[in-house]
Scaffold this motif. Structure first.
Motif, PDB file in Angstrom:
ATOM      1  N   PHE A  77       0.983  -1.124   0.054  1.00 33.43           N
ATOM      2  CA  PHE A  77       0.084   0.082   0.030  1.00 33.43           C
ATOM      3  C   PHE A  77       0.936   1.192  -0.089  1.00 33.43           C
ATOM      4  CE2 PHE A  77      -2.182  -3.409   2.211  1.00 33.43           C
ATOM      5  CZ  PHE A  77      -3.283  -3.704   1.388  1.00 33.43           C
ATOM      6  N   SER A  82       2.082   1.778  -3.412  1.00 31.58           N
ATOM      7  CA  SER A  82       0.889   2.278  -4.257  1.00 31.58           C
ATOM      8  C   SER A  82       0.914   3.669  -4.291  1.00 31.58           C
ATOM      9  CB  SER A  82      -0.430   1.524  -4.054  1.00 31.58           C
ATOM     10  OG  SER A  82      -1.436   2.209  -4.838  1.00 31.58           O
ATOM     11  N   ALA A 113      -0.248  -5.303  -6.751  1.00 34.75           N
ATOM     12  CA  ALA A 113      -0.408  -4.128  -6.367  1.00 34.75           C
ATOM     13  C   ALA A 113      -0.336  -2.962  -7.709  1.00 34.75           C
ATOM     14  CB  ALA A 113       0.306  -3.602  -5.094  1.00 34.75           C
TER      15      ALA A 113
END
Length: 361
Positions: free
Chosen positions: A245, A248, A279
């Protein structure tokens, strides 16, 4: 024929090279969870290979790309018996292409054509199901609903995967997992994967994560390693300073230096390459969809993330994203060991493309 992922996935996964399924004709897998669609591909791949089908991918960049899809389905090969074409993108076939798809489906159902076409697309709502493009798949093919509509379905699927990993989570452990991963399927699956390395002596790779229905019974659960909350907490702690994350966020923000730093850290801590690729590919596909004119909310981008994605779109041009499907395909082959080029090197190239930078020109 219409069915759900939870019904179809175990049946597809039970097939092996000695007992393959005859997977031909039209298949449509729709949903907003890419992980389910990838698991579906993994489950179908063993039967495709047993049938000696060449596996190819086609990214729909416009409705005209369907001509390329039909070309693959109608082509002959000296080395393979038939072809399985995985189609991604939301561009619908026109009237002429629909007629060709209907003809292909009829031939496949009668046994005169051994090719297979799997179309991965976004969630199809009830209104779209009345559209002409949907009819050949529903009436002459297979439509798989790759969506989870409640937490019971999510836990049922994760229970399948846990049993495959040789794990049996206690009820309080399941509750803790759902809360800690905020009901996020990928995060929960990643935690189960870590558990398998920590506590289960016999594990499988994520690329072999398909469900074996012979293991989905009480006897299998009794032989699995029992996991309580304390054991689960150990798996939820990662050695990495960053997560997918964080990667990202850095990509979308255009921070190339941070992307390099995060990927190096993820590589050093041996984070799973399929999760990293998931991702990266998710963000690249969402950006391509936005640049094709799709609405952020309709393709599942949270309102808090929309400004980041719009900013990422402004760094790109139609020319700069033209080769994104190809780089993702090369990454996928590297992760699976089909090509020798290092997967981490290719994934870094892909991640930097999102920031607006290229390693090679």
């Amino acid at each position: 024929m219409e069915d759900t992922f939870l019904n179809v996935y175990p049946k597809l996964s039970a097939a092996d090279t000695n007992n393959p399924l005859n997977l031909t004709g039209l298949w449509l897998a729709h949903g907003d969870e890419p992980l389910l669609q990838q698991w579906l591909i993994d489950a179908m791949r063993s039967s495709w290979r047993a049938q000696n089908l060449a596996i190819k991918r086609v990214e729909l960049v416009s409705s005209k790309t369907w001509q390329e899809v039909m070309g693959e389905l109608n082509s002959l090969s000296l080395f393979d018996d038939a072809t399985a074409v995985i189609v991604t993108g939301n561009h619908k076939p026109d009237k002429a292409m629909l007629q060709e798809l209907e003809s292909f489906a009829s031939m496949a159902n009668s046994g005169d054509n051994q090719n297979c076409m799997l179309w991965l697309t976004g969630k199809v709502d009830n209104r779209s199901k009345s559209s002409k493009w949907y009819v050949p798949f529903a009436q002459q093919g297979h439509v798989i609903d790759c969506n989870l509509y409640n937490e019971n379905q999510r836990q049922q699927l994760l229970t399948f995967q846990a049993q495959k990993f040789g794990l049996n989570l206690l009820p309080e452990a399941w509750q803790f997992l759902m809360v800690q991963t905020e009901h996020h399927l990928l995060s929960a699956y990643q935690a189960l994967w870590r558990l398998s390395y920590l506590y289960s002596p016999q594990t499988i790779s994520p690329n072999e994560s398909a469900i074996d229905t012979s293991e989905l019974d009480p006897a299998a659960a009794n032989t699995a390693t029992t996991i309580d909350v304390a054991a689960l907490k150990n798996a939820l702690v990662s050695d990495a300073q960053y997560s997918v994350f964080d990667l990202s966020d850095a990509m979308l923000a255009g921070n190339a230096a941070q992307v390099v730093k995060i990927i190096e850290q993820l590589k050093a801590t041996e984070e799973p390459t399929p999760l990293i690729l998931w991702a990266i590919s998710k963000d690249m596909r969402l950006i391509m969809q936005l640049m094709a004119g799709e609405n952020p909310q309709s393709i599942g981008i949270w309102s808090s993330k929309q400004s980041l994605y719009q900013s990422a779109c402004r760094r790109q041009t139609p020319q700069s994203i033209a080769d994104w499907p190809d780089i993702l395909y090369q990454c996928d082959k590297a992760v699976k060991g089909i090509v020798r080029q290092p997967a981490w090197e290719l994934m870094l190239q892909a991640a930097l493309r999102v920031t607006g930078h290229r390693l090679f020109y």
